[in-house]
Structure formats: C-alpha cells, structure tokens
Design a protein around this motif. Structure first.
Motif, mmCIF file in Angstrom:
data_model
loop_
_atom_site.group_PDB
_atom_site.id
_atom_site.type_symbol
_atom_site.label_atom_id
_atom_site.label_comp_id
_atom_site.label_asym_id
_atom_site.label_seq_id
_atom_site.Cartn_x
_atom_site.Cartn_y
_atom_site.Cartn_z
ATOM 1 N N THR A 86 36.291 -2.702 52.154
ATOM 2 C CA THR A 86 36.388 -1.256 52.315
ATOM 3 C C THR A 86 37.198 -0.994 53.581
ATOM 4 O O THR A 86 36.941 -1.609 54.608
ATOM 5 C CB THR A 86 34.979 -0.652 52.466
ATOM 6 O OG1 THR A 86 34.271 -0.869 51.253
ATOM 7 C CG2 THR A 86 35.032 0.824 52.765
ATOM 8 N N LYS A 87 38.220 -0.127 53.460
ATOM 9 C CA LYS A 87 39.071 0.071 54.636
ATOM 10 C C LYS A 87 39.678 1.470 54.640
ATOM 11 O O LYS A 87 39.902 2.058 53.590
ATOM 12 C CB LYS A 87 40.173 -0.985 54.675
ATOM 13 C CG LYS A 87 40.976 -1.082 53.390
ATOM 14 C CD LYS A 87 41.052 -2.502 52.863
ATOM 15 C CE LYS A 87 41.544 -2.473 51.435
ATOM 16 N NZ LYS A 87 41.122 -3.496 50.562
ATOM 17 N N LYS A 103 34.449 8.792 53.353
ATOM 18 C CA LYS A 103 34.766 8.709 51.934
ATOM 19 C C LYS A 103 35.716 9.854 51.559
ATOM 20 O O LYS A 103 35.534 10.983 51.999
ATOM 21 C CB LYS A 103 33.455 8.844 51.148
ATOM 22 C CG LYS A 103 33.450 8.078 49.852
ATOM 23 C CD LYS A 103 32.060 8.073 49.252
ATOM 24 C CE LYS A 103 32.176 7.809 47.766
ATOM 25 N NZ LYS A 103 30.882 7.664 47.117
ATOM 26 N N GLY A 133 37.615 -3.033 47.015
ATOM 27 C CA GLY A 133 36.894 -2.245 48.015
ATOM 28 C C GLY A 133 37.241 -0.776 47.902
ATOM 29 O O GLY A 133 38.135 -0.391 47.142
ATOM 30 N N MET A 134 36.533 0.017 48.646
ATOM 31 C CA MET A 134 36.797 1.447 48.630
ATOM 32 C C MET A 134 37.841 1.770 49.689
ATOM 33 O O MET A 134 37.863 1.139 50.742
ATOM 34 C CB MET A 134 35.497 2.187 48.947
ATOM 35 C CG MET A 134 35.429 3.570 48.338
ATOM 36 S SD MET A 134 34.126 4.555 49.063
ATOM 37 C CE MET A 134 32.816 3.395 49.297
ATOM 38 N N LEU A 194 38.820 4.502 52.280
ATOM 39 C CA LEU A 194 38.292 5.690 52.949
ATOM 40 C C LEU A 194 39.455 6.564 53.410
ATOM 41 O O LEU A 194 40.597 6.112 53.483
ATOM 42 C CB LEU A 194 37.456 5.268 54.161
ATOM 43 C CG LEU A 194 36.341 4.259 53.871
ATOM 44 C CD1 LEU A 194 35.712 3.777 55.176
ATOM 45 C CD2 LEU A 194 35.283 4.878 52.969
ATOM 46 N N GLY A 205 42.703 5.251 45.514
ATOM 47 C CA GLY A 205 41.786 4.165 45.186
ATOM 48 C C GLY A 205 42.151 3.479 43.883
ATOM 49 O O GLY A 205 42.036 2.272 43.772
#
Length: 826
Positions: A632-633, A596, A587-588, A590, A59
RNA sequence: GCCAGAGUGGCGGAAUCGGUAGACGCGGCGGAUUCAAAAUCCGCUUCCCGCAAGGGAUUGGGGGUUCGAGUCCCCCCUCUGGCACCA
C-alpha cells in the motif's frame, strides 16, 4: 527562437505516438492468443471490474499494468499468452440509477463499459478484445443459468426460510453488501432481519475439499488463512444431556444436544446455555421462567448483530428453570438462556466449562455459577481456576477415569466413552454457512426455475436457455420485499415447456457473485454456442497461471469461484480441481494526503488526466515504480516527472537535437556493453519475479550510463533495448522498433539474451574494516585469495595506521566479500 | 482480544544464504543554457562536528548472538489489513 524549435523537434512527445500505436494494435489484433495448442501456454488474468459510472481510478491500472507487463514479457519468452478482459456488469448501482432516472440498466451499463474500455485502451494494455465477456449479456448468463441447473440437479441448490435484510424505510430487501453496521449504506436507515423464502447453495458440502485444496495453492498465506478462518473447521464431539423431567413431542425423555471441541472437560461442565433462538426453547423453559425468557428473547431479537457481538461483550442471560444431567458426573446442572451462544453454529447450545473457557468463566463469575477445575495447566504460574480460565493443555483432574491423562489423550478417551455409553459421538462443525443465493432485485440473472401450482419446482430445460430479463416500466421495489420482476405478470406467468401447464417463474435473481464465479472459463471459448467451454481448450489453458486482484475478494469471490469450479470438476466440465494457480493481491494506492482515495476527500486521481499530461508509458512506469506491487503506497503526481524524464532520456539516445532519428554504427563501448548485459540480466530476473520497481530502476541506470557517455544508442544494442522496454513502455518501444526499420510489431519478437561473459567483472571491490567499521574499499582482481586480500589491506596507509594503534587479534578475510581486522587497544 | 503483514533520509522506496545501509526516483539547494520562463544539462543532497582532511551517530525502542546485524534470537512500542462471544 530556432533553439526552442530544435529542442521541441527532438523532444519526447508521447501524445501522437501513443494513440497511433494503440490503433495499430487494435486493427492488427496482434495480441490474440495463438491457435497452436502445442505451444507452452501462459494464462494471465485480472479480476474483471464492475464498470461503474465513475470510470477507472488509479488503483485499477496498478494491477492491470502488472499483468500487462507479464503478458508482454511472456509473449517475448515464447509462451502462447491468454490475456483477456471483461465486465462484471450486473449489480446495484446501475439499478439504483435506473430507479432515479428511468434509464434501463442495460443502457447505463453499455455506456460505462464503453468508457472503461476506452480508458484501458488509452493505457496501452495488450488485452485480446475479441474475447471480451459481459456478465449481463444473455449469451453469457445463459451459461451462468446452465451452471445453476447443474447445481440444482446435484441437489446443491435448495429453498429455505432465511432471514433477509429488510429496510422498512426503503420498503426493500438489501444485500449484505448494502448493510453497514446494521444500517442501509444508502440513507443510513434502520435494517432489520425478516424471514423470507430464499435460494441457498450448499457450499458447506464442499467445506472439506475447499479447505484441503488450499494447501497446494501458490497463494499468499494470509489469503489462505482468511479462507481457512472463514471455513472455520472445528473437530470435537456432540454430546447429549438428558433434560431432567422433560419429554419431547414423542413422549421420550428430552435430550439437549451440544457441540464442543473440548469433550475432555465434560467433568467440568457446571451449567448449560441455549441460544435465545433455540428451536426447542419452549420445552427447555419452566413455566415459572417463561415470562422472563420471552422478554429475553424479544430483547435479543431487537439487538443488531453489532450489539450482540463486538460492542456488547458484557454477558447477559436468564435461567430457564430447567436442569440437565451431566452424563459424566451424573449431577444436575442448570440450563440458562444467553445470547453469547449463537443459534447458527453447532447445535445452538453449549455445555459451559468455566475453568476452561473464558466466556463461560466470565458468565459463571457474573451469575455465581460453580467453577470446577478439571485441567492442571502446563504453566505453573497460571492463575487459579477461580480467577481465570485456562484454555491451554494440561493434565486432567477431578475427572474420574480421565485423571492424570493429557488433554489430547483425554479428548479421544472421552469421545470413545461417550460413544460406548450412547451419550454422544465425534463430530465436526464449520463456521461456513450455506450461501444465500437469491436477491430481490431486477438487475441480475433470472433463475431458470418454474413454480408449479402444487408447490413443486422444476427447471427450465437447457434448450430453453437463456431465461432473459423482461423489460419493465418501473424498477421500484414492490414494497412487499419481492423482486421488481414479481409484478411483470406477462413474464412471471408462463407455460411449462414439458407439461404445458401454467407455471410461474422464479422472480428472485442471482447475486452479483454468480457471473464472476466462472468468467475465467468463458474467456477460453467466448463464442461457443454449444458448450460453456470446449474440453480441448479448457484442458490447454487451465488453470490460470497468474491471477491478480484486490484483497477485498480474498474470501467471498475466491471461495465462491473455487466452489463452483469444484462442482464443474465433478460434473466433468473442467479438468482441474482448482481454477487459479498463483494469486496476488495488489496493494492499495492512497491519495497524495496518505488517506484512502475517495470522492468526499477530493483526493481522487483520474488516469485520463495523467495520460494527457505525461503519456500512457510514463503513467504505467510510475505505477510500477512506486514500490512493490503488493504494498500500500501513496500517490504522488510529481513522481511522474521521473518516469517521464527517463523515457525522454531514452528517446534522446535515438534522436538528435534536430529531431532526426540516429543510431550509432560505431561499436558500443566496453562500459556500455557491460552495462547492457547487467541491465538485461536484472530486468529479466526481476520481471519474472514481478519485481517491477527494481527492473525499472535498472533500466534507468542503463540509460543514465549511456547519457553520461554522451553517446547515441549503438546500433548493436538498439533493437534489443526496444524489446526489453516493450513490456513496460510499449508505445515508445514500438516507435523505436519501427524507426529502426522493422515492419513487424514487437508483440511476439523474442526476448534478447544477456552475454554471460560480460556479466563477470575483471575486478571486485572489497570493503576493509577495522573492528567492524569500514575504513576503505579495495579494488582487487577477480579470483584473488585470502592472503592477497589481507596483504592488500595491510598495505593501505589508512588501515595500517589504525592497526598500528593496537594488536591484531584476528583477521577475517573472505575473498571478494570482506576483510576485517580485529584490533585490541594498546 | 486473536491472526497476518509492516516500521530504513524531507518523501516513494533499494539492499535480507549476516559482509560497503540509503540503489533508482521525487522534492530541495547550487550552477550552465535563456532577454526571461518552462524544458534540458551538470553538481550536491541521511544527520551531527569540522574550512578541510577526517571523525562520530544512524534502519521504531531495549537487550543478546557474532570479527561483523536493517537482515538471526528474546522483550517491548507503533501502524495497516482481516476476524471478532463460532463453544
């Protein structure tokens, strides 16, 4: 075997190349910002990390790669670029590790920082390491303390008795961040509220400016909304209700003051509510009800915040036995005690208007209190007041002098009436509270404060800064809720440099937010020992042009930093009222399972492994190619095959099967030239727009075109290609540049320009529709007119066949775009 | 409950002044190369019918505007993030 060897010779092998270039970049310090302050500047900043023992996860490099691409791109575009990195290194994990192992947090921190720096360098980021800052470095926190002195001098720092999170099981005070759902994050022990003398910062004094400043910021709307929401500015009125038959300490008739945003509904106030913790509760409770109220207060105190809010929506309360006079109606209305009113907001008491407030309506219904309708809803289908509250606008009824007036007008009218009759006045309240600024911790900045025997507090003179952390033998909490520093008597007991009297040092430390509130300023002038930052450098570099970080900082860090910045602005230390221009939240990422990433799930990806296997360039490209920066992807390691293949293909355009570096001196084909111009144009536009995924796909298409042609890279495009590639895959680009014969590193080489004449095609393809369905695509010369388009469409056999099946009702012909025949059946 | 954002192939995603949906990549299938494998290269790959030519369906669901809608309007569903009794 020979073939295998040859293949290997020509193959793209990043491992050796990448490390070699990283060393060269470091040794030449080629990314250092220029001293020439006449150049246009670009300050691109990452939210600096907390250097945890776990190292980087995938990340972190997501946003770091994005800012690195921008930094490199802007250097090529002629900007003087500032791109620094540092460490937000105070904080709990290092202290907790010290508790367990006895290793000093400074040692742990230094080791973690080294690891983080190594990982970042292995990814080829173009940070200027000469400007690295570390919040735990005394030469850095000296200035954090210096800013605190400014806050103190301006009366923005004060001490107050405030509840803290006390964990009896651990015998320590916890930071808010360590408390999750009323329990300690570590161990899951119960946490209670306990009052303690704390340092507070008066951020509320800046509430209006923090709110107004948001309007002009190029920030994501949702972040601005979150800050607006957090500040929570409400305009209304404070109203005094005389309490029937009760006097205050001075013997005057007691007033109960409330805050409301709906003074217009005063005629509908049928009861009042005080919070269980209301300061004057003892006077507001009748002797008969005292026992019941005391029980209620005790019950409310034992409830966690969670129980009092989200989970405990069912209203509870007890009558106080007292009554107040509604100043509008003159009626006696009961005063209740209920925990749906918060002591920390407004005056800790409300006037309850069941017809216009859902919470009051629910409470009134449950305890059978009167509901008087004072607003006729604008919606004629709204349920009657006895059934549900109407919170919207309308026309006043049952409201004396307000009858027939609109809601908006009534607010002003009632406020004027209150002021005229001495019952109240216009008022503004915010949800924002002052900032609890002290922590009972070892690993934080000491306060530059001295406590005198007479109870007064003075500051440590600027010349005596920094007040450094003492060495301690034990990091254990004292068990009294005091900081571990409190037992270090050599350090605590000192002499006031001004009066020479014995004094005690403040033993609380600052929260982790302190160091991160201003680090972006220190990067501008990190070695200045005389000033926090030189005014000249500050004027040149500020504000930050692009700031990227996680959305978890949308409120706290970004609000605190803006607050300090405005204080420094008022003190004349900085020249801009806001620190950060454009802001973006990455974005986060995953895990591969779509969840997460976390150690417990076992789905954490380590960047080091990826670099070893695919190379830093392929890793960077993949992170950017996954999708839009802000989305987020999920991670998919197999995706790295794609970016690695792309780089290998690009490399193969320059290297033959024997491993020789060859570029073609033949002129590039028309196809190649056009493809190059289109690619360069798109990459330029997309990079500027931070649309890195589409820029990369454009580069892939270009390499595919040349690969398909079976050609080696034409010399006329080779160097420009290397420059274009550099922001994204700097190692490979640098290798190409060097092999093309350049001695100069790519860092500041100018960005190529696309030949505009090659961007215009000779022909355009125009889809032909019959009744909105595409039937064929025509290839027509650029600049054709509508008649030619229609004629070409009719000339198409397939289209003609369909047209002949009916009657053409209409023809839509937009040259270069579309041709549509509307045909009626028959 | 409120606020914000998002729903497109097996997967990540591309395309929004309304104008060829699925760029690019992953994965998969077939082929070339190889003693073999890896790597590499070539081809195919939204779904359905069809040998094919071709046809039909399709951007969470339902309506609408339009010659034409992933894109605009209305209603609904789902997911993500934030706030959550703030008077």
């Amino acid at each position: 075997m020979t073939t295998t060897k040859e293949t290997r010779l020509g193959a793209y092998d990043p491992s050796a190349q990448e490390v070699r270039w990283q060393k060269r970049w470091l040794s030449e310090d080629c990314y250092a910002a220029k001293a020439d302050l006449s150049l246009p500047k670009y300050y691109v900043l990452d939210m600096f990390p907390y250097p945890s023992g776990a190292g980087l996860h995938v990340g972190h490099p997501l946003s770091y790669t994005a800012t690195d691409i921008l930094a490199r791109f802007k250097r090529h575009r002629g900007f003087n670029v500032l791109h620094p990195m540092g460490w937000d290194a105070f904080g709990l994990p290092a202290e907790q590790y010290a508790l367990k192992t006895g290793v000093h947090p400074a040692k742990t921190t230094a080791a973690n920082v080294d690891n983080f720096r190594r990982q970042l360098q292995a990814l080829g980021f173009s940070y200027e390491w000469g400007r690295e800052v570390n919040t735990t470095d005394p030469s850095y926190y000296r200035w954090t303390q210096w800013i605190f002195l400014k806050l103190f001098e301006k009366g923005l720092a004060y001490q107050a008795e405030m509840p803290v999170n006390w964990c009896p099981a651990m015998g320590t005070v916890l930071a808010n961040e360590e408390v999750v759902d009323g329990k300690s994050e570590v161990g899951g022990h119960e946490v209670i509220r306990r009052p303690m003398k704390q340092w507070m910062l008066k951020i509320t004094a800046y509430a209006d400016r923090l709110l107004e400043g948001l309007d002009d910021l190029a920030w994501p709307e949702h972040v601005k909304d979150m800050q607006r929401n957090w500040i929570g500015r409400s305009v209304g009125a404070e109203i005094d209700f005389a309490v029937d038959g009760v006097t205050d300490a001075a013997g005057e008739p007691l007033n109960l003051r409330v805050f409301t945003t709906r003074p217009d509904t005063l005629f509908g106030a049928t009861y009042m509510v005080i919070a269980p913790e209301h300061k004057e509760w003892e006077r507001l409770v009748s002797p008969e009800q005292r026992a019941a109220c005391e029980d209620y207060r005790a019950a409310a105190e034992s409830k966690s915040d969670l129980e009092r809010t989200a989970l405990q929506r069912d209203k509870t309360g007890v009558p106080t036995g007292r009554f107040a006079i509604n100043p509008a109606t003159g009626e006696r209305i009961p005063i209740w005690m209920a925990d749906y009113v918060m002591v920390g907001y407004g005056t800790g008491a409300i006037m309850a208007v069941p017809c216009g407030d859902e919470r009051d309506h629910e409470f009134a219904s449950k305890f059978e209190l009167p509901i008087v309708q004072v607003v006729t809803p604008t919606d004629p289908d709204a349920p009657p007041a006895a059934e549900a509250a109407w919170t919207g606008a309308g026309t006043m009824v049952n409201s004396g002098f307000l009858d027939g007036t609109s809601t908006a007008e009534s607010k002003a009218k009632m406020t004027a009436w209150l002021e005229e009759h001495g019952h109240g006045h216009a008022a503004v309240h915010t949800k924002l509270r002052d900032w609890l600024f002290s922590r009972q911790r070892y690993w934080g900045e000491p306060f530059p404060l001295l406590h005198h025997e007479d109870g007064s507090v003075s500051t440590v003179p600027e010349s005596e800064l920094p007040v450094t952390l003492p060495e301690v033998d034990k990091y254990e909490p004292t068990g009294t809720g005091e900081s571990p520093l409190a037992v270090v008597s050599d350090w605590v007991n000192t002499t006031d440099p001004v009066s020479g009297e014995p004094v005690k040092r403040e033993t609380h430390t600052m929260p982790q937010w302190a160091g991160s509130c201003w680090y972006y300023l220190r990067y501008l002038d990190p070695h200045n020992e005389q000033q926090l930052v030189s005014p000249e450098l500050e004027k040149y570099w500020m504000p930050v042009d692009l700031y990227i970080g996680g959305s978890e900082h949308a409120v706290l860090h970004l609000l605190y930093a803006r607050f300090w910045h405005k204080v420094l602005f008022d003190a004349g230390v900085v020249s801009t009222s806001e620190p950060f221009g454009k802001l973006l939240n990455q974005g986060m990422i995953l895990g591969e399972d779509g969840e997460k990433m976390s150690k417990s799930r076992g789905n954490v990806i380590n960047p080091d492994d990826m670099v070893t296997k695919y190379g830093a360039d392929a890793f960077r490209l993949y992170e950017m190619f996954m999708g839009p920066l802000t989305a987020t992807k999920p991670w998919q390691t197999s995706g790295l095959n794609g970016t690695h293949r792309f780089l290998a293909r690009a490399w193969r355009l320059f290297v033959n099967d024997d491993g020789d570096f060859v570029v073609s001196d033949e002129p590039a084909s028309d196809t190649a030239r056009r493809a190059w111009a289109a690619t360069l144009d798109k990459v330029t536009v997309d990079t500027e727009a931070l649309s890195f995924n589409t820029a990369i796909s454009a580069m892939m298409e270009f390499v595919n075109v040349l690969t398909k042609e079976g050609s080696t890279m034409p010399r006329e495009l080779a160097h420009d290609f290397a420059v274009m590639l550099e922001p994204y895959a700097p190692h490979l680009a640098e290798e190409l540049n060097a092999r093309l014969g350049s001695d100069e590193l790519l860092a500041w080489q100018p960005w190529p320009e696309a030949d505009a004449s090659l961007l215009v095609a000779d022909t355009v393809s125009v889809p032909v529709q019959v009744n909105g369905k595409v039937r064929t695509v025509l290839e027509l010369p650029e600049g054709h007119d509508a008649a030619a388009l229609e004629a070409a469409g009719r000339a198409d056999a397939g289209v003609a066949r369909l047209i002949e099946q009916g009657t053409v009702k209409k023809v839509v012909a937009v040259p270069g775009r579309i041709l549509n025949f509307v045909v009626a059946a028959g």
